[in-house]
Design a protein around this motif. Structure first.
Motif, PDB file in Angstrom:
ATOM      1  N   THR A 384      -9.921  59.111  37.845  1.00 19.03           N
ATOM      2  CA  THR A 384      -8.273  59.048  37.354  1.00 19.03           C
ATOM      3  C   THR A 384      -8.120  57.284  37.956  1.00 19.03           C
ATOM      4  N   GLY A 385      -7.350  56.326  37.097  1.00 20.47           N
ATOM      5  CA  GLY A 385      -6.736  55.031  37.542  1.00 20.47           C
ATOM      6  C   GLY A 385      -5.548  55.043  37.922  1.00 20.47           C
ATOM      7  N   ASP A 386      -5.402  54.360  39.163  1.00 20.50           N
ATOM      8  CA  ASP A 386      -4.322  53.948  40.123  1.00 20.50           C
ATOM      9  C   ASP A 386      -3.584  52.889  39.378  1.00 20.50           C
ATOM     10  N   ILE A 387      -2.203  52.741  39.841  1.00 22.97           N
ATOM     11  CA  ILE A 387      -1.422  51.463  40.292  1.00 22.97           C
ATOM     12  C   ILE A 387      -2.669  50.095  40.704  1.00 22.97           C
ATOM     13  N   ASP A 388      -3.466  50.357  41.438  1.00 21.52           N
ATOM     14  CA  ASP A 388      -3.793  49.720  42.611  1.00 21.52           C
ATOM     15  C   ASP A 388      -5.329  48.722  41.804  1.00 21.52           C
ATOM     16  N   GLY A 389      -5.363  50.328  41.193  1.00 23.36           N
ATOM     17  CA  GLY A 389      -7.292  48.955  40.060  1.00 23.36           C
ATOM     18  C   GLY A 389      -7.383  50.430  41.100  1.00 23.36           C
ATOM     19  N   MET A 402     -16.131  60.139  44.499  1.00 24.00           N
ATOM     20  CA  MET A 402     -17.252  58.871  44.496  1.00 24.00           C
ATOM     21  C   MET A 402     -15.316  57.830  43.993  1.00 24.00           C
ATOM     22  N   TRP A 403     -15.502  57.045  44.886  1.00 24.08           N
ATOM     23  CA  TRP A 403     -14.348  55.685  44.612  1.00 24.08           C
ATOM     24  C   TRP A 403     -14.766  54.264  43.842  1.00 24.08           C
ATOM     25  N   PHE A 404     -14.088  53.800  42.943  1.00 20.36           N
ATOM     26  CA  PHE A 404     -14.309  51.910  43.311  1.00 20.36           C
ATOM     27  C   PHE A 404     -13.248  50.886  43.492  1.00 20.36           C
ATOM     28  N   GLU A 405     -12.813  50.938  44.351  1.00 23.78           N
ATOM     29  CA  GLU A 405     -11.640  49.666  44.577  1.00 23.78           C
ATOM     30  C   GLU A 405     -11.893  48.505  44.711  1.00 23.78           C
ATOM     31  N   ASN A 406     -13.451  47.832  43.875  1.00 21.43           N
ATOM     32  CA  ASN A 406     -13.031  46.626  44.119  1.00 21.43           C
ATOM     33  C   ASN A 406     -13.389  45.392  42.360  1.00 21.43           C
ATOM     34  N   TYR A 407     -12.404  46.520  41.984  1.00 23.40           N
ATOM     35  CA  TYR A 407     -12.696  45.615  40.390  1.00 23.40           C
ATOM     36  C   TYR A 407     -11.656  44.591  40.287  1.00 23.40           C
ATOM     37  N   ARG A 408     -11.084  44.937  41.439  1.00 25.85           N
ATOM     38  CA  ARG A 408      -9.140  43.630  41.480  1.00 25.85           C
ATOM     39  C   ARG A 408      -9.447  43.663  39.980  1.00 25.85           C
ATOM     40  N   ILE A 409      -8.896  44.438  38.473  1.00 27.46           N
ATOM     41  CA  ILE A 409      -8.257  44.061  37.429  1.00 27.46           C
ATOM     42  C   ILE A 409      -6.784  44.519  37.114  1.00 27.46           C
ATOM     43  N   GLY A 410      -6.060  44.884  37.655  1.00 24.51           N
ATOM     44  CA  GLY A 410      -4.494  45.259  38.299  1.00 24.51           C
ATOM     45  C   GLY A 410      -4.482  46.980  37.681  1.00 24.51           C
ATOM     46  N   PRO A 411      -2.812  47.122  38.066  1.00 22.95           N
ATOM     47  CA  PRO A 411      -2.895  48.685  37.141  1.00 22.95           C
ATOM     48  C   PRO A 411      -3.775  49.324  36.255  1.00 22.95           C
ATOM     49  N   ILE A 412      -4.464  50.273  35.603  1.00 25.62           N
ATOM     50  CA  ILE A 412      -5.293  50.952  35.316  1.00 25.62           C
ATOM     51  C   ILE A 412      -4.647  51.222  34.242  1.00 25.62           C
ATOM     52  N   GLU A 413      -4.331  50.540  33.144  1.00 29.73           N
ATOM     53  CA  GLU A 413      -4.318  51.879  31.952  1.00 29.73           C
ATOM     54  C   GLU A 413      -4.711  52.622  30.590  1.00 29.73           C
ATOM     55  N   SER A 414      -6.299  52.190  30.880  1.00 30.02           N
ATOM     56  CA  SER A 414      -6.533  53.157  30.008  1.00 30.02           C
ATOM     57  C   SER A 414      -8.267  53.555  30.431  1.00 30.02           C
ATOM     58  N   ILE A 415      -9.490  53.949  30.199  1.00 29.41           N
ATOM     59  CA  ILE A 415     -10.356  54.208  30.879  1.00 29.41           C
ATOM     60  C   ILE A 415     -10.974  55.047  29.779  1.00 29.41           C
TER      61      ILE A 415
END
Length: 809
Positions: A384-389, A402-415
């Motif tokens: 899942t990708g969320d609105i917080d990136g 697992m989760w990754f929260e430090n990408y800081r690219i904005g709300p995810i649109e596609s994976i």
């Protein structure tokens, strides 16, 4: 499945060329205007990962153009074939086949070969356009959902001949717009789609056509209000043969499963009414003939919450009416009638409870609180990708891995994940930050394939090492691009967007030089280099004007000029940058004079409202007598106004007598006519009646009227193309219409073979600039967030004009 791409068709030749086949020149394939590069992309559409093993390749959409981008070598391959902006795309599992589709007039669906970049199949004039597409796991079948209401769901065998789908049906308007579509990766006869409020499950076969089921998901389903439940975003199939999960805007996951219990499904899973994928593959060579695919044949279906029945079927009973010895094994379509439809309804009601796709909302999970914008699967993991990136990986029981929260690219649109072949062994990477696992439970280390992320901030990122490393591939404009300009003597391009970000590019090396963020709440509407490229004048939507350093793009003024009261539409410098003029949206013109003896680079002279309608063009020239700078504006009020700069003082802008240059037609743009073509000094204008007019620059008398380009809409802007060769006598005008960019050969003769145009931005071309050497044209597309770079080959237009009118028998 392996499908050999078709060979490229031979280039048409003339009888003279046939005698010189051994000396074929690359110039034979040249185009007058050819797309070379796309700056920016559509952030609202998915970015597809085309990487296989260790290659680095992605696909994204730039207006009506699909871009295959090798980010390891910074190379773009442009897929050109759509007339409208592309609305959806998908890629096969093996990354070989790519589908793009659009919506609007002359809409098409195109399947591309990603290796050659050539189209392999094209469907024209698709009913109601296309809003969502999906490939089956074996890439043999393509599913499409139309963009406009009423929505039509279609299944295509794109590897077979014919331009009609295998089966199709029309969805109810009550379901709202279904915006997401996916095949079951383990069963090509099953699909799922969803809108913001309704999930639909599909089941199809050659014999029974297309069935769909619309289970209820309301506030009563889980006794939860719509505000807490949220709206649906995307749906994916799990490894469990009957389970599907859907994400929502409140961070919840809805688990769907069959209405019947597991034992009954195990008992009935081998019933004849369930079409297995292997059986369907054996029937794939059967092509439906004599099928009339119109709106009349797509009748609305009769549906219930326990199961929705097919609105279009190829009944297996029709085989009795076909000759058993028919070697082609074709099926004939039975016209719809009430008795046949009732029979289908009864048959479906008898077997609906045993269908894998007859599902209900089984469970509501809340793994997070932020909106889930993207839902995908890889191996046995749900992503899942969320609105917080934030990216989260879940197992098949929806337990967090697992989760990754430090990408800081904005709300995810596609994976999108990299495809790996069975013989590929990725290099072992040791993680220096790995800490000893203090958990008492044994668990295998987390690992995943590399993947591509895109965000609504127009950022594309490449994530490697099982999520531990991230590299930014592109950081483009996330808002409309209106303003652009080219360097007066270097290969540099500067453009800006509506959120105040400026970007400076080396368009020859395709490398970004500088990117600066100015005020977020103030859109940049116009840019202009001065004559020696010391600085760039930047105009804003609130009327502010500032000067920025040409390299750092930082403001060099203590405070911006704030004399204008409306958005700045035009900015022009005089030949030596002695004067600077702007035209605003409130029909006024502001003029500034250079001040070399003060810290203030320019001093404000004054503003003048010489027009009572919008200003169409603004440009500087030289007086024929003493070569002094003169400013000219032309408005939609058909008035040509000249400003006496020599007589102007601070707070006093002098205006010469105005001239009415049109009686009925409305002038759209103007510029000075090349002096090399005439002994007289002329202004050339173009109006909304598709006519060029030449005016003497001194007397303002009309000396010539010529029919101009007629490419669907009037010309909105013209400019003189700089000469490629100073010794050449050829001159050209470049122009834009509503959606096209074109080239006009001079002198003006009215010959239609002297002009050409192609679609640059299907919605609207915002502005156009030429490179200093005339080799390239650049267009901004406004709301599509894209700048196109086109190569100019005027020799081809010259040859076209010379051959124009000749008829070969």
């Amino acid at each position: 499945m392996s499908i050999s791409p078709p060979e490229a068709p031979p280039y048409p030749t003339t009888p003279e060329d046939d005698r010189e086949n051994d000396e074929t020149s690359a110039a034979a394939y040249a185009e007058i205007l050819s797309f070379q590069w796309c700056f920016g992309f559509n952030k609202d559409l998915p970015v597809l990962n085309l990487s296989i093993n260790n290659t680095k390749k992605i696909f994204f959409i730039a207006a009506q153009i699909g871009v295959l981008y090798d980010f390891a070598y910074n190379r773009q391959q442009l897929l050109i074939g759509h007339r409208n902006n592309i609305t959806c795309c998908c890629i096969s599992n093996d990354k070989r086949w790519l589908c793009t589709a659009d919506s609007g007039r002359d809409c098409t669906i195109i399947i591309w070969d990603t290796i050659t970049g050539l189209p392999n199949q094209t469907y024209f004039d698709v009913i109601n356009g296309t809003g969502a597409v999906a490939f089956s796991s074996d890439a043999k079948y393509l599913a499409t959902l139309s963009q406009q209401a009423p929505q039509i769901m279609s299944i295509w065998d794109w590897t077979a001949e014919g331009d009609r789908p295998i089966c199709a049906l029309e969805l109810k308007n009550d379901y709202s717009n279904q915006h997401y579509l996916q095949f079951n990766p383990r069963q090509s006869t099953q699909l799922v789609s969803n809108s913001t409020t309704q999930v639909i499950f599909y089941e199809w076969s050659h014999e029974n056509g297309l069935n769909y089921y619309d289970p209820e998901l309301t506030e009563r389903t889980f006794n939860t209000s719509r505000e807490k439940l949220g709206y649906l975003t995307q749906s994916v199939f799990l490894l469990h043969p009957t389970r599907v999960v859907t994400g929502t805007t409140t961070g919840k996951l809805v688990l769907w499963d069959c209405k019947t219990n597991g034992n009954m499904f195990e008992m009935n899973k081998n019933q004849p009414n369930i079409v297995q994928q292997n059986d369907l593959s054996r029937q794939s060579t059967k092509i439906t003939e004599n099928r009339e695919f119109t709106r009349d044949t797509l009748k609305s279906s009769t549906s219930t919450r326990s199961g929705t029945l097919s609105s279009r079927k190829s009944s297996a009973k029709t085989n009795e009416q076909i000759d058993q010895d028919d070697e082609e094994k074709t099926y004939k379509q039975i016209p719809f009638n009430e008795p046949q439809q009732q029979t289908n309804i009864q048959n479906n009601e008898e077997r609906s409870e045993f269908s894998y796709m007859n599902k209900r909302a089984l469970k509501l999970c809340e793994p997070q609180q932020k909106a889930i914008t993207v839902l995908a699967t890889t191996n046995d993991l749900v992503v899942t990708g969320d609105i917080d990136g934030v990216i989260r990986f879940f197992d098949q029981e929806l337990k967090l891995r697992m989760w990754f929260e430090n990408y800081r690219i904005g709300p995810i649109e596609s994976i999108s994940f990299t495809y790996t072949t069975s013989d590929y062994s990725p290099p072992y990477i040791t993680n220096p930050t790995h800490k000893h696992n203090e958990s008492t439970l044994t668990q295998t280390p987390f690992s995943s394939y590399d993947f591509i992320l895109s965000s609504s901030h127009a950022v594309i990122a490449h994530v490697t090492h099982s999520g531990q490393q991230i590299s930014i591939i592109k950081r483009d404009s996330s808002t409309a691009v209106y303003a652009l300009d080219t360097h007066p003597f270097e290969h540099k391009l500067c453009f800006a967007n509506a959120s105040g970000r400026l970007q400076l590019w080396d368009y020859q090396q395709k490398m970004i030089i500088t990117s600066v963020q100015h005020a977020h709440d103030n859109a940049i509407t116009q840019l202009r280099y001065n004559h020696n490229a010391n600085f760039i004048a930047v105009g804003y939507s609130n009327g502010q004007l500032t000067l920025c350093d040409a390299l750092s793009l930082e403001s060099i003024l203590k405070a911006p000029f704030q004399y204008a009261k409306a958005a700045i539409l035009f900015i022009e410098f005089s030949q030596t940058s002695t004067y600077l003029a702007t035209a605003e949206d409130d029909y006024t013109v502001s003029v500034y004079r250079q001040n070399l003896d003060s810290e203030d680079i320019y001093t404000f002279l004054g503003r003048y409202r010489a027009h009572y309608k919008p200003v169409r063009t603004l440009f500087f020239g030289l007086t024929p007598d003493d070569n002094q700078p003169i400013l000219t504006t032309i408005g939609a009020d058909r008035i040509l106004a000249e400003y006496d700069l020599n007589e102007s003082e601070i707070d006093h802008l002098a205006l010469k007598p105005s001239t009415r240059i049109e009686q009925i037609a409305e002038p759209m743009s103007a510029c000075y006519y090349p002096s090399s073509l005439t002994k007289e000094s002329f202004l050339v204008t173009v109006n909304n009646e598709y006519k060029y007019k030449l005016y003497n620059s001194g007397t303002k008398m009309c000396r010539k009227t010529v029919l101009g380009p007629t490419f669907g809409s009037p010309i909105r802007k013209i400019g003189i193309l700089p000469k490629l060769d100073e010794n050449s006598n050829e001159e050209y005008i470049y122009f834009i219409t509503t959606d096209k960019i074109g080239l006009q050969r001079l002198p003006l003769t009215g010959n239609p073979y002297d002009q050409m145009a192609i679609i640059a931005h299907p919605n609207r071309v915002s502005d156009i600039r030429s490179s200093y050497d005339g080799q390239y044209l650049f267009t901004s597309g406004g709301l599509d967030n894209v700048v196109h770079m086109l190569h100019v080959n005027p020799e081809v237009l010259q040859a076209q004009a010379q051959l124009g009118g000749k008829v070969f028998f």
